[in-house]
Write a protein that holds these residues in place. Structure first.
Motif, PDB file in Angstrom:
ATOM      1  N   THR A  83      -9.398   3.897  -1.795  1.00  0.00           N
ATOM      2  CA  THR A  83     -10.311   3.773  -2.931  1.00  0.00           C
ATOM      3  C   THR A  83      -9.602   4.178  -4.222  1.00  0.00           C
ATOM      4  N   LEU A  84      -8.890   5.290  -4.153  1.00  0.00           N
ATOM      5  CA  LEU A  84      -8.166   5.721  -5.351  1.00  0.00           C
ATOM      6  C   LEU A  84      -7.076   4.708  -5.709  1.00  0.00           C
ATOM      7  N   GLU A  85      -6.351   4.255  -4.688  1.00  0.00           N
ATOM      8  CA  GLU A  85      -5.259   3.312  -4.955  1.00  0.00           C
ATOM      9  C   GLU A  85      -5.782   2.005  -5.550  1.00  0.00           C
ATOM     10  N   CYS A  86      -6.913   1.547  -5.039  1.00  0.00           N
ATOM     11  CA  CYS A  86      -7.465   0.299  -5.553  1.00  0.00           C
ATOM     12  C   CYS A  86      -7.905   0.476  -7.012  1.00  0.00           C
ATOM     13  N   GLY A  87      -8.535   1.604  -7.306  1.00  0.00           N
ATOM     14  CA  GLY A  87      -8.911   1.901  -8.689  1.00  0.00           C
ATOM     15  C   GLY A  87      -7.690   1.941  -9.587  1.00  0.00           C
ATOM     16  N   HIS A 120       0.825  -1.215   0.000  1.00  0.00           N
ATOM     17  CA  HIS A 120       0.000   0.000   0.000  1.00  0.00           C
ATOM     18  C   HIS A 120       0.861   1.269   0.000  1.00  0.00           C
ATOM     19  N   HIS A 121       1.962   1.207  -0.720  1.00  0.00           N
ATOM     20  CA  HIS A 121       2.841   2.371  -0.888  1.00  0.00           C
ATOM     21  C   HIS A 121       2.293   3.110  -2.114  1.00  0.00           C
ATOM     22  N   THR A 122       1.424   4.068  -1.854  1.00  0.00           N
ATOM     23  CA  THR A 122       0.694   4.704  -2.968  1.00  0.00           C
ATOM     24  C   THR A 122       1.617   5.348  -4.017  1.00  0.00           C
ATOM     25  N   PRO A 123       2.680   6.080  -3.599  1.00  0.00           N
ATOM     26  CA  PRO A 123       3.568   6.636  -4.638  1.00  0.00           C
ATOM     27  C   PRO A 123       4.151   5.547  -5.545  1.00  0.00           C
ATOM     28  N   ASP A 124       4.457   4.397  -4.945  1.00  0.00           N
ATOM     29  CA  ASP A 124       4.993   3.324  -5.786  1.00  0.00           C
ATOM     30  C   ASP A 124       3.926   2.746  -6.713  1.00  0.00           C
ATOM     31  N   ARG A 125       2.671   2.780  -6.255  1.00  0.00           N
ATOM     32  CA  ARG A 125       1.559   2.343  -7.130  1.00  0.00           C
ATOM     33  C   ARG A 125       1.452   3.272  -8.340  1.00  0.00           C
ATOM     34  N   PHE A 126       1.705   4.564  -8.121  1.00  0.00           N
ATOM     35  CA  PHE A 126       1.703   5.504  -9.249  1.00  0.00           C
ATOM     36  C   PHE A 126       2.895   5.239 -10.172  1.00  0.00           C
ATOM     37  N   ARG A 127       4.034   4.897  -9.579  1.00  0.00           N
ATOM     38  CA  ARG A 127       5.207   4.582 -10.414  1.00  0.00           C
ATOM     39  C   ARG A 127       4.899   3.380 -11.321  1.00  0.00           C
ATOM     40  N   THR A 157     -15.740   1.955 -10.847  1.00  0.00           N
ATOM     41  CA  THR A 157     -16.537   2.082  -9.611  1.00  0.00           C
ATOM     42  C   THR A 157     -15.710   2.771  -8.527  1.00  0.00           C
ATOM     43  N   GLN A 158     -14.431   2.427  -8.477  1.00  0.00           N
ATOM     44  CA  GLN A 158     -13.586   3.029  -7.438  1.00  0.00           C
ATOM     45  C   GLN A 158     -13.453   4.531  -7.668  1.00  0.00           C
ATOM     46  N   PHE A 159     -13.267   4.911  -8.924  1.00  0.00           N
ATOM     47  CA  PHE A 159     -13.110   6.341  -9.209  1.00  0.00           C
ATOM     48  C   PHE A 159     -14.423   7.092  -8.980  1.00  0.00           C
ATOM     49  N   LYS A 160     -15.532   6.439  -9.273  1.00  0.00           N
ATOM     50  CA  LYS A 160     -16.828   7.068  -8.999  1.00  0.00           C
ATOM     51  C   LYS A 160     -16.987   7.319  -7.498  1.00  0.00           C
ATOM     52  N   LEU A 161     -16.545   6.342  -6.728  1.00  0.00           N
ATOM     53  CA  LEU A 161     -16.624   6.460  -5.273  1.00  0.00           C
ATOM     54  C   LEU A 161     -15.700   7.575  -4.757  1.00  0.00           C
ATOM     55  N   VAL A 162     -14.547   7.690  -5.355  1.00  0.00           N
ATOM     56  CA  VAL A 162     -13.617   8.767  -4.980  1.00  0.00           C
ATOM     57  C   VAL A 162     -14.281  10.125  -5.215  1.00  0.00           C
ATOM     58  N   GLU A 163     -14.906  10.241  -6.363  1.00  0.00           N
ATOM     59  CA  GLU A 163     -15.581  11.495  -6.706  1.00  0.00           C
ATOM     60  C   GLU A 163     -16.679  11.809  -5.686  1.00  0.00           C
ATOM     61  N   ASP A 164     -17.414  10.770  -5.319  1.00  0.00           N
ATOM     62  CA  ASP A 164     -18.488  10.964  -4.359  1.00  0.00           C
ATOM     63  C   ASP A 164     -17.932  11.365  -2.989  1.00  0.00           C
TER      64      ASP A 164
END
Ligand code: GN1
Ligand code: MG
Length: 353
Positions: free
Chosen positions: A296-300, A147-154, A328-335
């Motif tokens: 939620t964003l990371e999972c999406g 769950h290292h989000t910056p690494d998920r972006f990499r 669905t994950q991004f929709k949830l992030v928006e919400d």
């Protein structure tokens, strides 16, 4: 019948084997023997978990610690194989483990009522609390930088560049959505590095289907799926549970108008989790909404990355499944962005911060 079950000391002769469809990584089977005894047999995905020994060691260390501590939450106990090992290696790349099915237990794909979700919150909160002084450095990282989000972006950028499945052009709106939110989604990891959030033994996969409930009383019996227990953040455990359980739609719902954050469920979970885990710091409590947002964003992002990679990580049941899940994950992030002030207010009201 899965041949692997005969490597374990079952009571009676195995006579039936039914696959349980739950989870995107491992395969799970329910085995019944001629005496009526039931067992769970699981195939461990080595692509995802290359180091099965690390995973089984973490699990037994945690179980030992929790059993020593007592308390009202049970722990599943994996059986050793007939030749005394913690899992069976079939020599063809497959690893298997088994435990006695917990009598009268059910696991839910979504809460059927708020009390179900409260029980789920109590179970994961209790898990965190019971492990509050477990020596976290003794746990191995079963999946590096999970769950290292910056690494998920990499890794996401790498998948875009490689474009293995040739799908990059078709997901531009999702790509833009994710990149616009990168800074906010990486904030918790920064706080972890700055020592503002404590590193704790975290479950890291806190979906409601990872809690067993008693079929009749609907009380939580135990937390399962400890494969990703490793050093992590409590706010991630909170957040992943919200992402999955407090959504009004399924994780792979195609009709996005059905997907939103249920604030009543958000409140119930906040209550159950924080009450059963009184050791959370002020900073942790404050960051609960961001934990939900981040997970939620990371999972999406992980679903999108896998879609770009050609669906190699998460198992899929239909073409485009990972893209549907990402949406669905991004929709949830928006919400959540729209409901941010209310999420913060609920956390304040429920925790008194
Ligand atoms: C995977 O297999 P399952 O459902 O327990 C994944 C989680 C994701 C989840 C999304 C080891 O969990 O991280 O949040 O799918 N597990 C792993 O539903 O990657
Ligand atoms: Mg899991």
């Amino acid at each position: 019948m899965k041949e692997a079950i005969f490597r374990f000391p079952t009571e009676g002769r195995p006579i039936s084997c039914k696959q349980i469809k739950s989870g995107h990584i491992n395969e799970t089977y329910l085995i019944t023997t001629d005496t009526g005894a039931k067992y769970i047999l699981q195939w461990i995905n080595r692509y995802v978990f290359p180091n099965v020994d690390a995973l089984m060691n973490n699990m037994s260390a945690i179980s030992r610690f929790l059993r020593g501590r007592g308390g009202d939450m049970a722990m599943i106990r994996y059986m050793d194989t007939l030749d005394g090992r913690s899992y069976y290696d079939d020599g063809q790349g497959g690893c298997w483990r088994s435990y006695r099915f917990v009598d009268n237990s059910i696991c839910l794909q979504r809460p059927e009522c708020p009390e179900d979700f409260l029980e789920c919150a109590r179970a994961f909160g209790h898990f965190q609390y019971a492990l509050r002084d477990f020596p976290v450095q003794g746990l191995e990282e079963t999946i590096e930088r999970f769950h290292h989000t910056p690494d998920r972006f990499r890794r996401f950028r790498q998948a875009m560049e490689e474009n293995r499945a040739g799908r990059f052009q078709s997901v531009m709106p999702e790509v833009t959505f994710a990149l616009e939110r990168e800074e906010r989604a990486c904030r918790l990891q920064k706080m972890r590095e700055q020592g503002l959030l404590p590193v704790r033994p975290a479950h890291n996969d806190t979906k409601i289907n990872n809690v067993l409930l008693d079929k009749d009383s609907r009380k939580a019996i135990c937390v399962i799926d400890l494969d990703t227990v490793m050093p992590g953040l409590s706010v991630h455990d909170f957040g992943d549970a919200i992402r999955f359980g407090a959504s009004t739609g399924a994780e792979d719902e195609r009709d996005l108008s059905k997907v939103s954050l249920d604030l009543a469920l958000f409140r119930v979970f906040t209550r159950g989790f924080t009450q059963s885990c009184p050791s959370l710091t002020h900073a942790e409590l404050e960051m609960l909404p961001l934990g939900a947002y981040t997970m939620t964003l990371e999972c999406g992002l992980r679903f999108l990355t896998d879609y770009l990679d050609g669906d190699r990580y998460f198992s899929i049941d239909r073409p485009g499944h990972n893209l549907d899940r990402c949406r669905t994950q991004f929709k949830l992030v928006e919400d959540m962005e729209n409901k941010w002030a209310e999420m913060e207010r609920i956390v304040r009201e429920e925790t008194g911060i």
